[in-house]
Design a protein around this motif. Structure first.
Motif, PDB file in Angstrom:
ATOM      1  N   UNK A  19       0.819  -1.475   0.112  1.00  0.00           N
ATOM      2  CA  UNK A  19       0.153  -0.059   0.041  1.00  0.00           C
ATOM      3  C   UNK A  19       0.802   1.322  -0.150  1.00  0.00           C
ATOM      4  N   UNK A  22       0.242   8.221   2.928  1.00  0.00           N
ATOM      5  CA  UNK A  22       1.005   9.384   3.331  1.00  0.00           C
ATOM      6  C   UNK A  22       2.391   9.061   3.986  1.00  0.00           C
ATOM      7  N   UNK A  23       2.436   7.975   4.741  1.00  0.00           N
ATOM      8  CA  UNK A  23       3.343   7.438   5.758  1.00  0.00           C
ATOM      9  C   UNK A  23       4.702   7.042   4.699  1.00  0.00           C
ATOM     10  N   UNK A  52      -3.826  -0.500  -1.837  1.00  0.00           N
ATOM     11  CA  UNK A  52      -4.443   0.719  -1.361  1.00  0.00           C
ATOM     12  C   UNK A  52      -3.556   1.816  -1.996  1.00  0.00           C
ATOM     13  N   UNK A  55      -4.240   9.879  -1.690  1.00  0.00           N
ATOM     14  CA  UNK A  55      -3.945  11.031  -2.610  1.00  0.00           C
ATOM     15  C   UNK A  55      -2.559  11.199  -2.342  1.00  0.00           C
ATOM     16  N   UNK A  56      -1.768  11.012  -1.515  1.00  0.00           N
ATOM     17  CA  UNK A  56      -0.364  11.268  -1.229  1.00  0.00           C
ATOM     18  C   UNK A  56       0.409  10.521  -2.287  1.00  0.00           C
ATOM     19  N   UNK A  58      -1.208   9.356  -5.182  1.00  0.00           N
ATOM     20  CA  UNK A  58      -1.266   9.881  -6.399  1.00  0.00           C
ATOM     21  C   UNK A  58      -0.357  10.829  -6.828  1.00  0.00           C
ATOM     22  N   UNK A  59      -0.227  11.800  -5.753  1.00  0.00           N
ATOM     23  CA  UNK A  59       0.806  12.980  -6.247  1.00  0.00           C
ATOM     24  C   UNK A  59       2.108  12.491  -6.739  1.00  0.00           C
ATOM     25  N   UNK A  62       1.770  11.697 -10.061  1.00  0.00           N
ATOM     26  CA  UNK A  62       1.570  12.801 -10.939  1.00  0.00           C
ATOM     27  C   UNK A  62       2.885  13.230 -11.373  1.00  0.00           C
ATOM     28  N   UNK A  63       3.842  13.582 -10.117  1.00  0.00           N
ATOM     29  CA  UNK A  63       4.924  14.124 -10.502  1.00  0.00           C
ATOM     30  C   UNK A  63       5.907  13.259 -11.245  1.00  0.00           C
ATOM     31  N   UNK A  86     -11.070   2.729  -8.285  1.00  0.00           N
ATOM     32  CA  UNK A  86     -12.167   3.651  -7.735  1.00  0.00           C
ATOM     33  C   UNK A  86     -11.381   5.017  -7.680  1.00  0.00           C
ATOM     34  N   UNK A  87     -10.251   4.567  -6.854  1.00  0.00           N
ATOM     35  CA  UNK A  87      -9.374   5.994  -6.516  1.00  0.00           C
ATOM     36  C   UNK A  87      -8.977   6.831  -7.849  1.00  0.00           C
ATOM     37  N   UNK A  90     -12.408   8.496  -9.029  1.00  0.00           N
ATOM     38  CA  UNK A  90     -12.874   9.384  -8.258  1.00  0.00           C
ATOM     39  C   UNK A  90     -12.386  10.699  -8.670  1.00  0.00           C
ATOM     40  N   UNK A  91     -10.915  10.601  -8.305  1.00  0.00           N
ATOM     41  CA  UNK A  91      -9.890  11.587  -8.378  1.00  0.00           C
ATOM     42  C   UNK A  91     -10.042  12.267  -9.924  1.00  0.00           C
ATOM     43  N   UNK A  93      -7.849  11.270 -11.972  1.00  0.00           N
ATOM     44  CA  UNK A  93      -6.683  10.766 -12.696  1.00  0.00           C
ATOM     45  C   UNK A  93      -6.605   9.884 -13.850  1.00  0.00           C
TER      46      UNK A  93
END
Lengths: 110, 385
Positions: A19, A22-23, A52, A55-56, A58-59, A62-63, A86-87, A90-91, A93
């Motif tokens: 997964x 953010x951590x 899983x 959004x961190x 996904x960022x 994106x980077x 689904x993530x 929904x976002x 992306x």
């Protein structure tokens, strides 16, 4: 989270396991940036074993997409589980990063 | 706030000084605020260099000799720690945007609503304290935890503490911060003409840079909401503003809605965020169809569709973040959308507070002892009836 890369010519496949949230998003970023080379033209993230992504995470995707764009290369993702898909849906992306069923489809679409 | 803060109010209208002193007399008597006044930017700069104790500036824009926007540019040269709030004409997006670019923390609109002004001043001062703390610890070996604490107080400082309610509707929102990760915020704004704007949002990262991104998202959203009105246009504008030179690739998922209490129409646009849940008075519910928008800040130039649903008396809309639906239990299962609907099936929302509480309780009960890994936000609008 674990990343395993296989390179076939100018195509790089990175299988992401576990997964990403953010951590460990910065570890994820380092892992991807560590393995991508300037000669890569297509990078496919195989997210089949990703349970899983927050959004961190996904960022980071994106980077990496933006960095690849600078070197005229492409990023795609494939084999998403329903939760991860689904993530992406929904976002929104999935509108800027191509989502494919399999590695083969990602290759054929590029 | 135990400390006493000195606030410089800059306005060329003669009645502002007696009005502020009269309307803020309680805060002045309690020793919370002290006000000093200037009539234009030139006087204000002189006051700032003469008096080192001034903490913040509240300034009008149009003034003789030196206007508020020019003043904003000059303030950091005198003292970079001073926070500024701009008084703008209602819906004057151009000046609000310029003011934000020049470092204004927030704005209030004319005619002055003193309750709003006081909340804005408090929020600005809270934020300034958090920022000072960040600066004072910069030279030391700053632990990651310390940085997260600072980010967390910046996050808290932008959340609304009062919720609009009338004879026709009521609102309530709350956010439970995760210990380490999270970037949720929400807002409820009175838009004039009796309309109310509501937003729930989630920023993609943590720490001080994410908190700053969150602050600009929130302020741009508020400014654009007051200026443009329609949710689709608002998201498009905020997305374009956030997407300019966004090298950090931070983004915010956000659903923004305008509610009209007279018709019950709830018009929303969704920028990559979880779909709000519409709950009826019989406990039945449905998710509000996504409008196909992408998260804000990702790609400039996107357009955002909007959709309208009409609330019946007793209907409630639950806006939330993924901290709710992606809460995890010991078996690594997610709380999910179905369980959120289940919360209200037997006990329909009677009022927004208890509806929000029911959501938090259900999430905690589901998670058991598993530590919350993301902020949990719930914002509720209910049509009375």
């Amino acid at each position: 989270m674990e990343c395993n890369a296989t390179r076939e010519g100018a195509n790089l496949f990175i299988a992401v396991d576990g997964r990403v949230d953010g951590t460990n998003a910065s570890e994820f970023q380092e892992a991807l940036e560590g393995v991508i080379e300037e000669s890569d033209r297509l990078v496919v993230l195989d997210l089949g074993a990703l349970s899983y992504v927050s959004s961190a995470g996904l960022r980071v995707v994106l980077l990496v997409a933006k960095e690849l764009q600078r070197q005229s290369a492409k990023l795609a993702v494939c084999s998403l589980s329903d939760t991860v898909k689904e993530v992406f849906t929904i976002s929104g992306f999935d509108k800027i990063i191509p989502v494919h069923g399999t590695r083969q489809e990602a290759l054929e679409a590029s | 706030m135990a400390e006493k803060y000195k606030i410089l109010v800059v306005d060329d209208e003669a009645d502002v000084e007696p009005l502020v002193l009269q309307r803020m007399r309680r805060q002045i008597r309690d020793g919370r605020y002290e006000f000093v006044f200037a009539r234009n930017g030139v006087e204000a700069l002189k006051a700032l260099s003469d008096d080192q104790d001034i903490d913040m500036v509240v300034s009008d824009i149009n003034m003789p000799l030196m206007d508020g926007l020019t003043l904003l540019e000059q303030i950091p040269k005198v003292d970079p720690n001073i926070r500024s709030v701009i008084i703008s004409a209602y819906g004057d997006m151009k000046n609000i945007r310029t003011a934000m670019n020049r470092g204004a923390f927030d704005f209030v609109t004319k005619p002055l609503d003193f309750e709003d002004l006081q909340l804005t001043i408090d929020r600005t001062l809270d934020n300034m304290e958090a920022w000072k703390e960040a600066l004072s610890s910069r030279d030391m070996l700053v632990s990651i935890q310390k940085e997260l604490d600072v980010a967390s107080s910046m996050q808290q400082s932008i959340l609304p503490t009062q919720f609009p309610q009338t004879e026709q509707y009521e609102t309530f929102g709350s956010m439970e911060p995760a210990r380490n990760v999270g970037g949720d915020f929400f807002d409820v704004v009175r838009l004039g003409n009796g309309l109310v704007g509501l937003a729930a949002a989630d920023v993609s990262d943590k720490g001080v840079p994410a908190a700053l991104f969150m602050m600009s998202s929130r302020t741009l959203l508020k400014g654009t909401a007051l200026g443009l009105g329609q949710p689709g246009a608002v998201l498009k504008e905020v997305n374009d503003l956030l997407g300019q030179d966004n090298a950090t690739a931070m983004f915010v998922t956000l659903v923004y809605a305008v509610y009209d209490p007279v018709t019950g129409n709830f018009t929303y646009a969704n920028g990559g965020h979880n779909p709000p849940l519409l709950v009826h008075s019989d406990g039945g519910s449905e998710y509000l169809a996504t409008t196909g928008g992408i998260a804000l800040g990702v790609a400039p130039g996107m357009s955002y569709d909007e959709r309208t649903v009409t609330l019946a008396p007793g209907d409630a809309v639950i806006m939330y973040t993924d901290g709710v639906t992606e809460a995890m239990n010991a078996a690594d299962e997610l709380f999910g959308e179905a369980r959120l609907q289940e919360v209200f099936r037997q006990s329909p929302p009677r009022d927004p507070q208890s509806a929000a509480r029911a959501v938090f309780e259900a999430v905690h009960a589901f998670a058991g002892g598993i530590k919350q890994s993301d902020d949990i936000t719930c914002l509720v609008l209910r049509r009375k009836g």
